[in-house]
Design a protein around this motif. Sequence first.
Motif, PDB file in Angstrom:
ATOM      1  N   GLU A   6      30.402  53.379   1.728  1.00  0.00           N
ATOM      2  CA  GLU A   6      31.776  53.696   1.303  1.00  0.00           C
ATOM      3  C   GLU A   6      32.195  52.799   0.137  1.00  0.00           C
ATOM      4  O   GLU A   6      32.943  53.221  -0.736  1.00  0.00           O
ATOM      5  CB  GLU A   6      32.762  53.568   2.480  1.00  0.00           C
ATOM      6  N   ASN A   7      31.689  51.561   0.117  1.00  0.00           N
ATOM      7  CA  ASN A   7      31.982  50.677  -1.018  1.00  0.00           C
ATOM      8  C   ASN A   7      31.297  51.161  -2.289  1.00  0.00           C
ATOM      9  O   ASN A   7      31.807  50.969  -3.390  1.00  0.00           O
ATOM     10  CB  ASN A   7      31.539  49.244  -0.717  1.00  0.00           C
ATOM     11  N   VAL A   8      30.117  51.750  -2.117  1.00  0.00           N
ATOM     12  CA  VAL A   8      29.419  52.323  -3.272  1.00  0.00           C
ATOM     13  C   VAL A   8      30.276  53.441  -3.879  1.00  0.00           C
ATOM     14  O   VAL A   8      30.464  53.500  -5.096  1.00  0.00           O
ATOM     15  CB  VAL A   8      28.029  52.874  -2.857  1.00  0.00           C
ATOM     16  N   PHE A   9      30.846  54.274  -3.013  1.00  0.00           N
ATOM     17  CA  PHE A   9      31.709  55.352  -3.515  1.00  0.00           C
ATOM     18  C   PHE A   9      32.945  54.762  -4.202  1.00  0.00           C
ATOM     19  O   PHE A   9      33.363  55.248  -5.255  1.00  0.00           O
ATOM     20  CB  PHE A   9      32.177  56.274  -2.379  1.00  0.00           C
ATOM     21  N   ALA A  10      33.524  53.727  -3.576  1.00  0.00           N
ATOM     22  CA  ALA A  10      34.739  53.125  -4.144  1.00  0.00           C
ATOM     23  C   ALA A  10      34.436  52.507  -5.511  1.00  0.00           C
ATOM     24  O   ALA A  10      35.242  52.599  -6.439  1.00  0.00           O
ATOM     25  CB  ALA A  10      35.295  52.067  -3.185  1.00  0.00           C
ATOM     26  N   ARG A  11      33.256  51.892  -5.633  1.00  0.00           N
ATOM     27  CA  ARG A  11      32.869  51.312  -6.929  1.00  0.00           C
ATOM     28  C   ARG A  11      32.735  52.423  -7.973  1.00  0.00           C
ATOM     29  O   ARG A  11      33.205  52.275  -9.107  1.00  0.00           O
ATOM     30  CB  ARG A  11      31.548  50.547  -6.786  1.00  0.00           C
ATOM     31  N   HIS A  12      32.118  53.517  -7.600  1.00  0.00           N
ATOM     32  CA  HIS A  12      31.985  54.623  -8.561  1.00  0.00           C
ATOM     33  C   HIS A  12      33.351  55.175  -8.968  1.00  0.00           C
ATOM     34  O   HIS A  12      33.577  55.488 -10.139  1.00  0.00           O
ATOM     35  CB  HIS A  12      31.102  55.740  -7.978  1.00  0.00           C
ATOM     36  N   TYR A  13      34.253  55.278  -8.003  1.00  0.00           N
ATOM     37  CA  TYR A  13      35.596  55.777  -8.334  1.00  0.00           C
ATOM     38  C   TYR A  13      36.275  54.834  -9.335  1.00  0.00           C
ATOM     39  O   TYR A  13      36.847  55.258 -10.332  1.00  0.00           O
ATOM     40  CB  TYR A  13      36.463  55.912  -7.076  1.00  0.00           C
ATOM     41  N   ARG A  14      36.164  53.540  -9.055  1.00  0.00           N
ATOM     42  CA  ARG A  14      36.842  52.560  -9.909  1.00  0.00           C
ATOM     43  C   ARG A  14      36.259  52.582 -11.329  1.00  0.00           C
ATOM     44  O   ARG A  14      37.000  52.586 -12.319  1.00  0.00           O
ATOM     45  CB  ARG A  14      36.709  51.167  -9.279  1.00  0.00           C
ATOM     46  N   LEU A  15      34.938  52.607 -11.426  1.00  0.00           N
ATOM     47  CA  LEU A  15      34.298  52.652 -12.747  1.00  0.00           C
ATOM     48  C   LEU A  15      34.740  53.916 -13.490  1.00  0.00           C
ATOM     49  O   LEU A  15      35.088  53.876 -14.666  1.00  0.00           O
ATOM     50  CB  LEU A  15      32.773  52.636 -12.609  1.00  0.00           C
ATOM     51  N   ALA A  16      34.712  55.040 -12.770  1.00  0.00           N
ATOM     52  CA  ALA A  16      35.068  56.323 -13.389  1.00  0.00           C
ATOM     53  C   ALA A  16      36.516  56.329 -13.834  1.00  0.00           C
ATOM     54  O   ALA A  16      36.856  56.805 -14.916  1.00  0.00           O
ATOM     55  CB  ALA A  16      34.818  57.457 -12.391  1.00  0.00           C
ATOM     56  N   GLU A  17      37.380  55.773 -12.996  1.00  0.00           N
ATOM     57  CA  GLU A  17      38.804  55.786 -13.316  1.00  0.00           C
ATOM     58  C   GLU A  17      39.075  54.946 -14.572  1.00  0.00           C
ATOM     59  O   GLU A  17      39.882  55.332 -15.417  1.00  0.00           O
ATOM     60  CB  GLU A  17      39.610  55.281 -12.108  1.00  0.00           C
ATOM     61  N   GLY A  18      38.373  53.845 -14.722  1.00  0.00           N
ATOM     62  CA  GLY A  18      38.510  53.044 -15.947  1.00  0.00           C
ATOM     63  C   GLY A  18      38.115  53.849 -17.178  1.00  0.00           C
ATOM     64  O   GLY A  18      38.795  53.809 -18.215  1.00  0.00           O
ATOM     65  N   VAL A  19      37.037  54.594 -17.055  1.00  0.00           N
ATOM     66  CA  VAL A  19      36.591  55.442 -18.172  1.00  0.00           C
ATOM     67  C   VAL A  19      37.645  56.516 -18.461  1.00  0.00           C
ATOM     68  O   VAL A  19      37.984  56.782 -19.616  1.00  0.00           O
ATOM     69  CB  VAL A  19      35.214  56.080 -17.852  1.00  0.00           C
ATOM     70  N   ARG A  20      38.195  57.081 -17.396  1.00  0.00           N
ATOM     71  CA  ARG A  20      39.220  58.124 -17.591  1.00  0.00           C
ATOM     72  C   ARG A  20      40.473  57.558 -18.261  1.00  0.00           C
ATOM     73  O   ARG A  20      41.104  58.217 -19.085  1.00  0.00           O
ATOM     74  CB  ARG A  20      39.555  58.783 -16.250  1.00  0.00           C
TER      75      ARG A  20
END
Length: 396
Positions: free
Chosen positions: A266-280
């Motif tokens: 679940e932390n892996v997913f949260a990290r991906h969300y955070r990275l993606a959101e920064g890009v967005r």
Amino acid sequence: MSTQNPVFIPGPTNIPDRLRYAMSIQTTDHRAPDFVELLTPVLDDVKKVFKTTTGQIITFPSSGTGGWEAAITNTLSPGDKVLVARYGMFSHRWIDMCQRHYLDVEIVDCEWGTGAPADIFAERLSADKNHEIKAVLVTHNETATGVKSDIAAVRSAMDVSDHPAMLYVDCVSSLGSMDFRMDEWGVDLAVSGSQKGFMLATGMAIVGVSEKAMKATETAKCPRCFFDFRDMAGANAKGGFPYTPPLQLIYGLRESLKMIEEEGLENVFARHYRLAEGVRQAVRAWGLQLCAKTPDLYSDSVSAIYVPQGFDSDVLTNHAFDTYGVSFGVGLGEMAGKAFRIGHLGSLTDVMALSGLTAIEMSMADLNYPVKLGSGTIAAQEYYRKTAAVPQQQAA
Ligand SMILES: *Cc1c(COP(=O)(O)O)cnc(C)c1O
């Protein structure tokens, strides 16, 4: 040119040193009695990433595309009807593959930038009173457009129509990066590969197979040999392989699963969300548009971004590569020349993501894009600062 720069293509992804070392092993005999001790626990552990307890994992020495060929040929017969939506280059490729295997493909063409149309699927399935449709095929994360589809909604569409078709999901660019629930979503065939969320070298197709799908192998008539589930499952059950296994990748996968377990899925997913959101946030600050139409469709593993009218995205990605030694995804299919992609999946940190944003920003500035140099990077920096996991040091 430096080979230390991360790649921002949405696969293959950056291989962490730990996994490079894990794959760097000398040949051992795969017919030796201890091979079972390596293979069996790895196949068991992969189930956790697919979130399945009832399914079984079958791997092949192949890229993800081979996983799809295996899924189709093991469970379907020429002439079988399949329902599939096309909303990007990857969903298009599966349609092409089905046609080449002489399946009867019912295509729902959707605007690129949208996802699997659960409502249209529900209509088509309800209308199919004789249950001619044997399979519904969905690309979970359309890597060409950066669109994530709602698999639970597709499952509901199948359930409300009380339709017995099997559900096939391409999760090559989502598994291990975004939430995927094979059992809960009733997925019969889930196709992935080693080189995306698992952060490994390319060369292993990884397929989750439900009990129902395994049963379908008994009646399916599509020709298959190398990719026969029965040969692989039979050999695996005895701790072996029907031919030479990709030994280095199996060691790599074992270590990759350890890394995912240590971080917590679940932390892996949260990290991906955070990275993606920064890009967005950066895309927004640039004043550019994502291909994905609405926030519910945003992919956390890749962002596809339209370049402004009059610009060619291929010139941009070539410039970034030639000038700064950084690779970004090109526009595929309908998106060729119109969009570039930032892959942000696998082994990536906020600091790495920022390096990609600065490189593409410099490239846009060099090519006179109407984009303010630094604007996207600042937006991402602010977002990453705000959401940093480690408490910031108080300024003295
Ligand atoms: C990468 C990818 C594939 C698999 O491609 P291979 O090159 O065969 O590994 C399939 N589907 C999607 C959505 C992908 O992103």
